[in-house]
Scaffold this motif. Structure first.
Motif, PDB file in Angstrom:
ATOM      1  N   ARG A  29       0.950  -1.255   0.135  1.00 17.63           N
ATOM      2  CA  ARG A  29       0.064   0.080  -0.045  1.00 17.63           C
ATOM      3  C   ARG A  29       0.897   1.196  -0.048  1.00 17.63           C
ATOM      4  O   ARG A  29       2.027   1.366   0.657  1.00 17.63           O
ATOM      5  CB  ARG A  29      -1.054   0.116   1.128  1.00 17.63           C
ATOM      6  CG  ARG A  29      -1.814  -1.196   1.277  1.00 17.63           C
ATOM      7  CD  ARG A  29      -2.880  -1.377   0.583  1.00 17.63           C
ATOM      8  NE  ARG A  29      -3.858  -2.363   0.406  1.00 17.63           N
ATOM      9  CZ  ARG A  29      -3.773  -3.496  -0.109  1.00 17.63           C
ATOM     10  NH1 ARG A  29      -2.667  -3.702  -0.858  1.00 17.63           N
ATOM     11  NH2 ARG A  29      -4.618  -4.537   0.226  1.00 17.63           N
ATOM     12  N   LEU A  30       0.609   2.299  -0.751  1.00 15.38           N
ATOM     13  CA  LEU A  30       1.238   3.566  -0.893  1.00 15.38           C
ATOM     14  C   LEU A  30       0.248   4.482  -0.002  1.00 15.38           C
ATOM     15  O   LEU A  30      -0.627   4.859  -0.460  1.00 15.38           O
ATOM     16  CB  LEU A  30       1.358   3.876  -2.519  1.00 15.38           C
ATOM     17  CG  LEU A  30       2.021   5.342  -2.566  1.00 15.38           C
ATOM     18  CD1 LEU A  30       3.562   4.984  -2.397  1.00 15.38           C
ATOM     19  CD2 LEU A  30       1.666   5.663  -4.029  1.00 15.38           C
ATOM     20  N   ILE A  31       1.233   5.142   1.054  1.00 14.60           N
ATOM     21  CA  ILE A  31       0.531   6.228   1.816  1.00 14.60           C
ATOM     22  C   ILE A  31       1.295   7.490   1.714  1.00 14.60           C
ATOM     23  O   ILE A  31       2.374   7.464   1.828  1.00 14.60           O
ATOM     24  CB  ILE A  31       0.742   5.802   3.338  1.00 14.60           C
ATOM     25  CG1 ILE A  31      -0.104   4.347   3.442  1.00 14.60           C
ATOM     26  CG2 ILE A  31       0.144   6.677   4.263  1.00 14.60           C
ATOM     27  CD1 ILE A  31      -0.172   3.780   4.811  1.00 14.60           C
ATOM     28  N   THR A  32       0.465   8.264   0.904  1.00 11.51           N
ATOM     29  CA  THR A  32       0.839   9.684   0.502  1.00 11.51           C
ATOM     30  C   THR A  32       0.924  10.401   1.834  1.00 11.51           C
ATOM     31  O   THR A  32      -0.010  10.650   2.602  1.00 11.51           O
ATOM     32  CB  THR A  32       0.218  10.388  -0.505  1.00 11.51           C
ATOM     33  OG1 THR A  32       0.377   9.389  -1.629  1.00 11.51           O
ATOM     34  CG2 THR A  32       0.810  11.502  -0.991  1.00 11.51           C
ATOM     35  N   LEU A  33       2.056  11.118   2.000  1.00 13.63           N
ATOM     36  CA  LEU A  33       2.174  11.842   3.532  1.00 13.63           C
ATOM     37  C   LEU A  33       1.710  13.348   3.312  1.00 13.63           C
ATOM     38  O   LEU A  33       2.572  14.347   3.434  1.00 13.63           O
ATOM     39  CB  LEU A  33       3.736  11.573   3.804  1.00 13.63           C
ATOM     40  CG  LEU A  33       4.205  10.375   4.116  1.00 13.63           C
ATOM     41  CD1 LEU A  33       5.525  10.334   4.531  1.00 13.63           C
ATOM     42  CD2 LEU A  33       3.345   9.750   5.281  1.00 13.63           C
TER      43      LEU A  33
END
Length: 151
Positions: A93-97
């Protein structure tokens, strides 16, 4: 420990994130939660929907000939099998900060007494609570805990 990513770190992070989905997209429902181990970090120049790079102009991201590049940071996490959409999925999963997620993660890191995030650390229970009250813009997230990697 250094903050800079080597070129190989950047290449590996981009390879890991290819095809990785964001668990907190536009149609997210309150209560959506994700947990997992941090396996990569990404810092990349943001582009618009036509693929043109964006730059900060008058405090707004725009396609321009000059200005500071708009840089996005993201974490790639490996989720547990029970959080995967299908049994054969990789579970990345890609969690954009963005600033809203940063608030929740930084609060969890401070509670853990860690000096910051690290590859191998775990985000435990990062959840979307709902839209920010009153502003009409933004989101509220919470995180149960951050578990630093074992040394």
């Amino acid at each position: 420990m250094t903050n800079a990513l080597s070129e190989m770190d950047q290449i590996n992070a981009e390879l890991m994130s290819s095809g990785t989905r964001n668990p907190f997209g536009r149609d997210i429902e309150p209560g959506t939660m994700v947990s997992g181990e941090i396996v990569a970090v990404i810092r990349r120049h943001r582009h618009n929907s036509q693929g043109q790079p964006l730059f900060w102009v008058n405090r707004k991201p725009m396609v321009a000939a000059a200005g500071d590049p708009v840089i996005d940071s993201a974490l790639v996490i490996q989720v547990e099998e029970q959080e995967r959409d299908t049994p054969d999925e990789e579970g990345l999963r890609l969690i954009t900060l963005d600033r809203d997620i940063q608030r929740a993660i930084s609060a969890g890191v401070r509670r853990s007494s860690a000096s910051g995030l690290a590859i191998g650390g775990c985000l435990d229970g990062l959840a979307y609570v709902g839209p920010a009250a009153g502003s009409g813009y933004g989101r509220v997230y919470e995180m149960r805990a951050y578990v630093p990697p074992a040394e």
